[in-house]
Scaffold this active site. Structure first.
Site, mmCIF file in Angstrom:
data_model
loop_
_atom_site.group_PDB
_atom_site.id
_atom_site.type_symbol
_atom_site.label_atom_id
_atom_site.label_comp_id
_atom_site.label_asym_id
_atom_site.label_seq_id
_atom_site.Cartn_x
_atom_site.Cartn_y
_atom_site.Cartn_z
ATOM 1 N N LYS A 107 3.089 28.566 -43.112
ATOM 2 C CA LYS A 107 2.699 27.205 -43.467
ATOM 3 C C LYS A 107 2.103 27.123 -44.869
ATOM 4 O O LYS A 107 2.022 26.037 -45.442
ATOM 5 C CB LYS A 107 1.745 26.632 -42.430
ATOM 6 C CG LYS A 107 2.452 26.359 -41.099
ATOM 7 C CD LYS A 107 1.566 25.674 -40.088
ATOM 8 C CE LYS A 107 2.323 25.304 -38.829
ATOM 9 N NZ LYS A 107 2.669 26.490 -37.991
HETATM 10 C C1 LIG Z 1 3.687 26.526 -37.061
HETATM 11 C C2 LIG Z 1 4.096 27.858 -36.568
HETATM 12 C C3 LIG Z 1 5.338 28.076 -35.915
HETATM 13 C C4 LIG Z 1 6.284 26.940 -35.596
HETATM 14 O O1 LIG Z 1 6.927 26.460 -36.739
HETATM 15 P P1 LIG Z 1 7.727 25.078 -36.681
HETATM 16 O O2 LIG Z 1 8.182 24.824 -38.064
HETATM 17 O O3 LIG Z 1 6.731 24.036 -36.201
HETATM 18 O O4 LIG Z 1 8.855 25.243 -35.721
HETATM 19 C C5 LIG Z 1 5.681 29.354 -35.553
HETATM 20 N N1 LIG Z 1 4.841 30.396 -35.769
HETATM 21 C C6 LIG Z 1 3.645 30.229 -36.373
HETATM 22 C C7 LIG Z 1 2.788 31.417 -36.553
HETATM 23 C C8 LIG Z 1 3.230 28.965 -36.809
HETATM 24 O O5 LIG Z 1 2.030 28.827 -37.392
#
Ligand SMILES: *Cc1c(COP(=O)(O)O)cnc(C)c1O
Length: 434
Positions: A107
């Protein structure tokens, strides 16, 4: 580049509106009016380009109406300043590590890019931009780190008291500067409700220029396509052929960014959607029925999503044709017990420590390869395993904590406690301006 809402494709807005509004008034999702093709001289020369060169080449396709190339370069330079290395477990199974940024999860790419774009859009304006964000853990940390020290922007994070991990809480509450944390005596849903109500409140909007940094913002999606090109580049230089990407998914932002990369020209064979028990999309891919339901809690909790917010974008990219989507995307789902066994197996077989989200991806990659022998699969490792010690340590013993995380556990938490009633939140917001 203009953007349209998936609910009213004829209404188009500019980048500024799409970014600062985040969610269109009709509750659809913003999409680029057309998916730009990456110039062939870039695609054919990937192996000679750095990750930042690639990010710039992709980003300018979306930003060039609004930002000069020099501005886009500067933005990439600040936002995409850590690597995305591919590690190989076997000849045909690879891991794309997306946790080398400040909050140790993928993210960071989206949050840092969004912060850089937003700060440029409000540069030189009289009124400060205030980002309100509700978090259940990971998003808040990435957004806080992304906006830290960004001029003319402040971030107010609402998190549920006692419901984020101790390390996550430190990531939210120890940064200071333009980041403020509110510890809400309630659940994540209460935090989200406070944010939503604030956006509709006249008194607050007279005092604040509000924006949101939630995961549906289009500027969080665009940078997530950079690393698909980067991963492909790293495999190409090792002389490998057709590539599939396996994505541990919750809201399906990461997977949707992969679909954008493919539309831009990246030769991806298949995408593999890996989920935990929240298997709404794998069920849809098999049956054609999309049935959202309340999320269930799992050990890969960043994927505990019962109504994935990017699903409408995925549908839009396939003209709402299930038959077309299932040609491109395979879906598999796993239980917590299977996930724990996978963490153990990956460690035993490859001496590699994979977090619970990545381990779900590993299981899906193997299941895909069972019917597609010899094909290359890249698993997206979405977070550093040390973010999930309460799950990891009982399986593997003490896996330790990288310095970056260890440092913040010594810092002092600063958060304002608040109840869940809207009046308290509103009074707190207005009193800061008095
Ligand atoms: C947010 C997140 C996901 C999911 O990602 P999306 O784009 O919402 O499908 C998977 N793994 C981790 C560690 C995350 O923080």
């Amino acid at each position: 580049m203009k953007f349209f809402s998936t609910k009213s494709p004829d209404t188009k807005v500019d980048l500024r509106t799409a970014v600062l509004q985040s969610l269109p008034p009709d509750n659809g999702l913003y999409m680029p009016e057309s998916i730009p093709a990456l110039p062939s001289n870039v695609l054919e020369n990937l192996e000679h380009l750095s990750f930042q060169d690639i990010a710039f080449a992709v980003a300018r396709q979306y930003l060039s109406d609004d930002f000069s190339d020099a501005e886009t370069l500067d933005l990439i330079d600040h936002a995409i300043n850590f690597p995305a290395p591919v590690k190989s477990l076997t000849e045909d199974l690879h891991v794309l590590e997306l946790w080398h940024g400040p909050s140790l999860a993928f993210k960071d790419f989206g949050a840092r890019f969004m912060a850089a774009v937003m700060s440029r859009l409000v540069e030189g304006e009289d009124q400060k931009l205030t980002i309100l964000v509700a978090t259940s853990g990971d998003t808040g940390g990435a957004v806080a780190a992304g906006f830290l020290g960004v001029p003319n922007v402040e971030v107010i994070i609402l998190y549920p008291k006692g419901k984020v991990s101790p390390l996550q809480e430190k990531q939210l509450t120890t940064l200071g500067q333009n980041i403020t944390a509110l510890e809400i005596d309630g659940t994540f849903d209460d935090c989200q409700a406070l944010v939503k109500t604030a956006f509709l409140d006249r008194d607050i909007n007279e005092q604040y220029q509000l924006s949101s940094a939630n995961s549906i913002n289009i500027t969080r999606l665009i940078p997530q396509s950079f690393y698909y090109f980067e991963a492909y580049k790293q495999l190409q230089t090792k002389g490998r052929g057709e590539v599939n990407f396996c994505i541990p998914s919750g809201n399906f932002g990461n997977l949707t960014a992969g679909l954008l990369a493919k539309r831009m020209g990246l030769p991806v064979n298949h995408f593999i959607a890996a989920t935990n028990a929240n298997d709404i999309v794998p069920v849809y891919l098999k049956s054609g029925e999309y049935t959202p339901r309340p999320s269930v809690q799992t050990i890969s909790n960043a994927m505990d999503v019962g109504n994935p917010s990017n699903f409408r974008r995925m549908e839009n990219l396939y003209g709402n044709q299930w038959e077309e989507m299932k040609q491109d995307i395979y879906g598999y789902a796993y239980t917590d017990d299977q996930t724990k066994d996978a963490v153990k197996e990956i460690h035993e077989k490859y001496q590699y420590i994979m977090d619970p989200h990545g381990a779900v991806g590993y299981l899906a990659a193997l299941e895909y390869q069972a019917t597609h022998p010899g094909e290359q699969v890249v698993i997206l490792e979405t977070a550093h395993p040390a973010k999930f010690l309460p799950v990891m340590n009982p399986i593997l013993g003490d896996i330790g904590v990288p310095n970056r995380l260890a440092e913040i556990s010594d810092r002092e938490k600063v958060a304002t406690p608040l109840n869940i009633d809207f009046e308290s939140f509103k009074n707190w917001l207005l009193s800061r301006k008095a």
